[in-house]
Design a protein around this motif. Sequence first.
Motif, PDB file in Angstrom:
ATOM      1  N   MET A 129    -101.266   5.941  43.039  1.00  0.00           N
ATOM      2  CA  MET A 129    -102.658   6.388  42.998  1.00  0.00           C
ATOM      3  C   MET A 129    -102.813   7.768  43.606  1.00  0.00           C
ATOM      4  N   LEU A 130    -102.075   8.042  44.694  1.00  0.00           N
ATOM      5  CA  LEU A 130    -102.113   9.388  45.273  1.00  0.00           C
ATOM      6  C   LEU A 130    -101.646  10.428  44.266  1.00  0.00           C
ATOM      7  N   ALA A 131    -100.568  10.107  43.536  1.00  0.00           N
ATOM      8  CA  ALA A 131    -100.064  11.037  42.530  1.00  0.00           C
ATOM      9  C   ALA A 131    -101.095  11.241  41.420  1.00  0.00           C
ATOM     10  N   THR A 132    -101.775  10.165  41.022  1.00  0.00           N
ATOM     11  CA  THR A 132    -102.801  10.269  39.984  1.00  0.00           C
ATOM     12  C   THR A 132    -103.952  11.153  40.440  1.00  0.00           C
ATOM     13  N   ILE A 133    -104.397  10.954  41.679  1.00  0.00           N
ATOM     14  CA  ILE A 133    -105.490  11.779  42.203  1.00  0.00           C
ATOM     15  C   ILE A 133    -105.064  13.242  42.280  1.00  0.00           C
ATOM     16  N   ALA A 134    -103.844  13.468  42.754  1.00  0.00           N
ATOM     17  CA  ALA A 134    -103.359  14.843  42.891  1.00  0.00           C
ATOM     18  C   ALA A 134    -103.299  15.568  41.556  1.00  0.00           C
ATOM     19  N   SER A 135    -102.928  14.841  40.499  1.00  0.00           N
ATOM     20  CA  SER A 135    -102.769  15.495  39.195  1.00  0.00           C
ATOM     21  C   SER A 135    -104.070  15.571  38.395  1.00  0.00           C
ATOM     22  N   SER A 136    -104.981  14.610  38.601  1.00  0.00           N
ATOM     23  CA  SER A 136    -106.174  14.558  37.744  1.00  0.00           C
ATOM     24  C   SER A 136    -107.397  15.227  38.358  1.00  0.00           C
ATOM     25  N   ALA A 137    -107.496  15.273  39.685  1.00  0.00           N
ATOM     26  CA  ALA A 137    -108.696  15.823  40.322  1.00  0.00           C
ATOM     27  C   ALA A 137    -108.992  17.264  39.908  1.00  0.00           C
ATOM     28  N   PRO A 138    -107.995  18.173  39.839  1.00  0.00           N
ATOM     29  CA  PRO A 138    -108.327  19.539  39.407  1.00  0.00           C
ATOM     30  C   PRO A 138    -108.909  19.598  37.999  1.00  0.00           C
ATOM     31  N   PHE A 139    -108.440  18.725  37.106  1.00  0.00           N
ATOM     32  CA  PHE A 139    -108.957  18.748  35.731  1.00  0.00           C
ATOM     33  C   PHE A 139    -110.364  18.169  35.663  1.00  0.00           C
ATOM     34  N   ILE A 140    -110.637  17.160  36.485  1.00  0.00           N
ATOM     35  CA  ILE A 140    -112.001  16.637  36.543  1.00  0.00           C
ATOM     36  C   ILE A 140    -112.936  17.701  37.095  1.00  0.00           C
ATOM     37  N   GLY A 141    -112.486  18.406  38.139  1.00  0.00           N
ATOM     38  CA  GLY A 141    -113.282  19.506  38.661  1.00  0.00           C
ATOM     39  C   GLY A 141    -113.473  20.613  37.640  1.00  0.00           C
ATOM     40  N   LEU A 142    -112.437  20.887  36.846  1.00  0.00           N
ATOM     41  CA  LEU A 142    -112.547  21.902  35.805  1.00  0.00           C
ATOM     42  C   LEU A 142    -113.576  21.508  34.750  1.00  0.00           C
ATOM     43  N   PHE A 143    -113.625  20.214  34.433  1.00  0.00           N
ATOM     44  CA  PHE A 143    -114.645  19.740  33.493  1.00  0.00           C
ATOM     45  C   PHE A 143    -116.045  20.017  34.041  1.00  0.00           C
ATOM     46  N   GLY A 144    -116.246  19.729  35.350  1.00  0.00           N
ATOM     47  CA  GLY A 144    -117.542  20.039  35.957  1.00  0.00           C
ATOM     48  C   GLY A 144    -117.838  21.523  35.934  1.00  0.00           C
ATOM     49  N   THR A 145    -116.792  22.339  36.108  1.00  0.00           N
ATOM     50  CA  THR A 145    -116.970  23.790  36.056  1.00  0.00           C
ATOM     51  C   THR A 145    -117.426  24.250  34.678  1.00  0.00           C
ATOM     52  N   VAL A 146    -116.758  23.756  33.648  1.00  0.00           N
ATOM     53  CA  VAL A 146    -117.121  24.131  32.276  1.00  0.00           C
ATOM     54  C   VAL A 146    -118.546  23.691  31.962  1.00  0.00           C
ATOM     55  N   TRP A 147    -118.886  22.478  32.391  1.00  0.00           N
ATOM     56  CA  TRP A 147    -120.237  21.980  32.113  1.00  0.00           C
ATOM     57  C   TRP A 147    -121.294  22.814  32.838  1.00  0.00           C
ATOM     58  N   GLY A 148    -121.003  23.195  34.093  1.00  0.00           N
ATOM     59  CA  GLY A 148    -121.947  24.022  34.836  1.00  0.00           C
ATOM     60  C   GLY A 148    -122.134  25.386  34.200  1.00  0.00           C
ATOM     61  N   ILE A 149    -121.063  25.981  33.688  1.00  0.00           N
ATOM     62  CA  ILE A 149    -121.178  27.277  33.012  1.00  0.00           C
ATOM     63  C   ILE A 149    -121.966  27.129  31.717  1.00  0.00           C
ATOM     64  N   MET A 150    -121.753  26.025  31.001  1.00  0.00           N
ATOM     65  CA  MET A 150    -122.552  25.776  29.804  1.00  0.00           C
ATOM     66  C   MET A 150    -124.033  25.691  30.144  1.00  0.00           C
ATOM     67  N   ASN A 151    -124.344  25.052  31.286  1.00  0.00           N
ATOM     68  CA  ASN A 151    -125.743  24.997  31.708  1.00  0.00           C
ATOM     69  C   ASN A 151    -126.300  26.384  31.980  1.00  0.00           C
ATOM     70  N   SER A 152    -125.473  27.250  32.542  1.00  0.00           N
ATOM     71  CA  SER A 152    -125.909  28.622  32.808  1.00  0.00           C
ATOM     72  C   SER A 152    -126.244  29.349  31.509  1.00  0.00           C
ATOM     73  N   PHE A 153    -125.393  29.202  30.505  1.00  0.00           N
ATOM     74  CA  PHE A 153    -125.661  29.840  29.220  1.00  0.00           C
ATOM     75  C   PHE A 153    -126.898  29.256  28.546  1.00  0.00           C
ATOM     76  N   ARG A 154    -127.111  27.941  28.717  1.00  0.00           N
ATOM     77  CA  ARG A 154    -128.316  27.347  28.150  1.00  0.00           C
ATOM     78  C   ARG A 154    -129.569  27.887  28.837  1.00  0.00           C
ATOM     79  N   SER A 155    -129.465  28.099  30.160  1.00  0.00           N
ATOM     80  CA  SER A 155    -130.601  28.666  30.887  1.00  0.00           C
ATOM     81  C   SER A 155    -130.905  30.087  30.419  1.00  0.00           C
TER      82      SER A 155
END
Length: 223
Positions: A129-155
């Motif tokens: 589970m530690l290995a899974t968190i270490a490998s997947s957390a940056p990509f989940i954060g990246l998804f939030g980043t992309v979504w937040g930037i999309m919100n900026s463009f929509r604004s």
Amino acid sequence: MDATIVELAPAAQDFGFLELFWRADWVVKAVMAVLAIMSIWSWAIAIDKWLALRSARAKASNFESEFWSGRSMDSLTEEFARRPKDPFSRVFAAALREWEGRNAGERVSRAAGAEAGRELNRLESGLGMLATIASSAPFIGLFGTVWGIMNSFRSIAATRDTNLAVVAPGIAEALFATALGLLAAVPAVIFFNALSANLGGYAAKLEGFADELSALADREGGN
């Protein structure tokens, strides 16, 4: 000058962590919540595994000092094998069940090795589970980043205004999601590597002890 400071103060407060979370839309909130849970989970696993490994090492040190102290096999059996409470004692108990008879060394080797494998599997539980968190957390954060930037463009599209006040909240949310992803991933990587190294050393000692039991059974069988 004073009026400018008064106007800027509320704006600075609007970019606090809690304000960024509550202002985000439900997708970014979900990403942040998942990353926070993953971070807490990785710390919980790391603390639990560290305590378990520390206890196992202390018991192993005590067992080895007693086992090689010259005491009789009957005395060791009574103390450690009757009610085994740690991996070394359970490996010893498994070996004793195959100690007598023909080909004792080979049978002891199989029994002790199998028990050592089971004990190591127990200690390793959670590291995946530690290995899974270490490998997947940056990509989940990246998804939030992309979504937040999309919100900026929509604004920008909705207001037809490229003013920083319009763009900044979405960008701040996006960067906050990235930061949470790294906050979850970096400690998980450190915990995984440190625990794996410590567990590797413990595994070598336990497997070496199983081999020594096999050699002892061979010598006693030869006598």
